[in-house]
Design a protein around this motif. Structure first.
Motif: not given
Ligand SMILES: [Cu+2]
Length: 265
Positions: A65, A177, A181, A200, A203-204
């Motif tokens: 990240h 993003h 989260h 998760f 979302h990704h």
């Molecule tokens: Cu993420």
């Protein structure tokens, strides 16, 4: 012809489509639930705990990240997790959660019902292995959703997609993003534990789809050449090998490739 083996005459493998979670048929949601439930029941390297743990705890933490490899690393991660699910249920694909649409719904219904058909919904939550917990009481994933007005708007995503420079696009997309989260809250708020929450992956998948849409929109530009041969540990893939999703065997459903407007979910 008659002597040829079936494999010699078989057409190229068709692409598997990833779809919007809100457009899945009842049977497609059931397949996804079966695949995730089966992965959650396996304790070895093929199981859900191993995949959840690659992102964060237990150590080492592999996910990237706020680095230049954010999008390629997570594309490889989703691709290999999806393959693991397909070993349980052939043909199953990861759906995306379009958080620019249907804000009043929040986390999509397929993931937010605690129980379905009298059984635990494997998309609602997941166990967290002891080594994956940030504190001892964290035996299962939890959420603490924000308000409907706090999710990203279609205009914001549209502005991000219009960037021609990959690194600028990636930085801005990662910021949106991060916000999702935090919006989901609970287990998803921490890099160490986020990937244990079944939402998760949806979302990704949305993030990966937005990169795909950006690639379609800006065909002449791409990732800086100096990054192409970087390895994406612990996966056996380089950045270059993540660039073409059709080469990885999947695609995003064409009918829903454009950003969905409100009310179309
Ligand atoms: Cu993420």
């Amino acid at each position: 012809m008659s002597s040829a083996s079936p494999s010699a005459t078989r057409a190229p493998r068709p692409l598997r489509h990833r779809r919007s979670v809100r457009r899945l048929t009842t049977g497609q949601v059931a397949d996804l639930r079966d695949a995730v439930a089966a992965a959650q029941e396996i304790d070895d390297d093929r199981g859900y705990q191993r995949w959840g743990g690659i992102h964060g705890l237990p150590l080492p933490i592999f996910c990237t990240h706020h680095t230049e490899l954010f999008l390629p690393w997570h594309r490889a991660y989703l691709y290999l997790f999806e393959k693991a699910l397909q070993e349980r249920v052939p043909g199953v694909t990861l759906p995306w959660w379009d958080w620019t649409a249907n804000h009043a719904e929040g986390v999509p219904a397929a993931y937010s019902r605690r129980r379905v058909s009298g059984r635990r919904n494997p998309l609602f939550d997941s166990p967290i292995q002891p080594g994956g917990r940030e504190n001892r009481r964290q035996a299962r994933t939890v959420r603490s959703e924000g308000g409907p007005g706090e999710l990203p708007s279609p205009d914001r995503v549209e502005a991000i997609l219009s960037n021609r420079d990959f690194l600028t696009f990636q930085t801005q997309l990662e910021s949106v993003h991060d916000g999702v989260h935090v919006w989901v809250g609970g287990t998803m708020e921490s890099i160490a534990t986020a990937a244990y929450d079944p939402i998760f992956w949806a979302h990704h998948c949305m993030i990966d789809r937005l990169w795909y849409l950006w690639q379609l929109r800006h065909p002449g530009v791409g990732i800086p050449a100096r990054l192409l041969d970087r390895a994406l540990a612990p996966f056996p893939l380089t950045v270059r090998q993540t660039l073409d999703v059709s080469g990885l065997g999947y695609d995003y459903a064409a009918s829903t490739a454009a950003a969905e407007g409100p009310g179309h979910g």
